[in-house]
Motif scaffolding. Structure first.
Motif, mmCIF file in Angstrom:
data_model
loop_
_atom_site.group_PDB
_atom_site.id
_atom_site.type_symbol
_atom_site.label_atom_id
_atom_site.label_comp_id
_atom_site.label_asym_id
_atom_site.label_seq_id
_atom_site.Cartn_x
_atom_site.Cartn_y
_atom_site.Cartn_z
ATOM 1 N N HIS A 9 0.770 -1.341 -0.187
ATOM 2 C CA HIS A 9 0.158 -0.160 0.114
ATOM 3 C C HIS A 9 0.983 1.878 0.401
ATOM 4 O O HIS A 9 0.581 2.221 -0.840
ATOM 5 N N GLU A 13 1.139 4.276 -2.871
ATOM 6 C CA GLU A 13 1.105 5.826 -2.468
ATOM 7 C C GLU A 13 2.221 6.318 -3.098
ATOM 8 O O GLU A 13 1.789 7.190 -3.513
ATOM 9 N N ARG A 16 1.904 6.920 -6.453
ATOM 10 C CA ARG A 16 0.871 7.834 -6.862
ATOM 11 C C ARG A 16 1.490 8.974 -6.390
ATOM 12 O O ARG A 16 1.497 10.195 -6.911
ATOM 13 N N LEU A 17 1.840 9.449 -5.827
ATOM 14 C CA LEU A 17 2.650 11.011 -5.278
ATOM 15 C C LEU A 17 4.089 11.249 -7.158
ATOM 16 O O LEU A 17 3.881 12.403 -6.984
ATOM 17 N N ASP A 67 0.560 8.957 7.368
ATOM 18 C CA ASP A 67 0.463 9.616 6.557
ATOM 19 C C ASP A 67 1.905 10.283 7.050
ATOM 20 O O ASP A 67 2.352 11.958 5.998
ATOM 21 N N LEU A 70 4.008 8.999 4.343
ATOM 22 C CA LEU A 70 3.679 10.113 2.836
ATOM 23 C C LEU A 70 4.225 11.102 2.465
ATOM 24 O O LEU A 70 4.376 12.041 1.793
ATOM 25 N N CYS A 74 6.866 12.973 0.592
ATOM 26 C CA CYS A 74 6.444 14.428 -0.496
ATOM 27 C C CYS A 74 6.831 15.837 -0.204
ATOM 28 O O CYS A 74 7.655 16.749 -1.253
ATOM 29 N N TYR A 101 -1.428 18.179 -2.607
ATOM 30 C CA TYR A 101 -1.551 16.775 -2.449
ATOM 31 C C TYR A 101 -2.789 16.384 -0.939
ATOM 32 O O TYR A 101 -3.235 15.097 -1.206
ATOM 33 N N ASN A 102 -3.002 17.180 0.402
ATOM 34 C CA ASN A 102 -2.909 16.950 1.283
ATOM 35 C C ASN A 102 -3.264 18.446 1.991
ATOM 36 O O ASN A 102 -1.968 19.097 2.117
#
Length: 136
Positions: A9, A13, A16-17, A67, A70, A74, A101-102
């Motif tokens: 997972h 992620e 994707r980033l 989180d 990630l 990032c 992104y967040n």
């Protein structure tokens, strides 16, 4: 969720980033350690790590949840994309991209930088940070 599932997972992620940021994704896992390299992995206890070695020595090993890792990944990529130049422009760029992104990541970056500036004895640098709608 098993460590293998968490690692899969996490890799999805990061992929994707990386795609969104236009960079090569960092492979998840420890692999063959090199003198200078970044490692993103899930340990046997299920803790997520963002670890960096320079000249064969551990520089940092930040550990947290999905989180967190990630965000660190990032923020590291965005920091390298921001380049050097006007710091106020750089901080705004980083804030905007992380927030894309967040939304929590941009705010987190600004809060963390404000704290660091004060710890380093440079509270005046807080004025260079983007306005996040709260006192820093």
């Amino acid at each position: 969720m098993t460590t293998t599932d968490k690692s899969s997972h996490l890799q999805a992620e990061i992929d994707r980033l990386a795609e969104g940021l236009g960079v090569e994704p960092t492979p998840v896992g420890l692999g063959l350690r090199k003198n200078d390299d970044l490692y993103v992995f899930v340990d046997d206890d299920g803790t997520y790590h963002y670890r960096y070695y320079e000249r064969g020595k551990l520089v940092f090993d930040d550990a947290g949840n999905l989180d967190d890792v990630l965000y660190w990944y990032c923020a590291g990529v965005v920091g390298s994309l921001a380049g050097f130049g006007d710091r106020k422009d750089r901080f705004l760029f980083e804030y905007q991209v992380l927030s894309h992104y967040n939304p929590d990541w941009g705010t987190r970056m600004v809060r963390e930088l404000a704290t660091k500036f004060r710890e380093w004895g440079n509270p005046q640098d807080v004025a260079l940070l983007p306005d996040i709608g709260e006192p820093l």
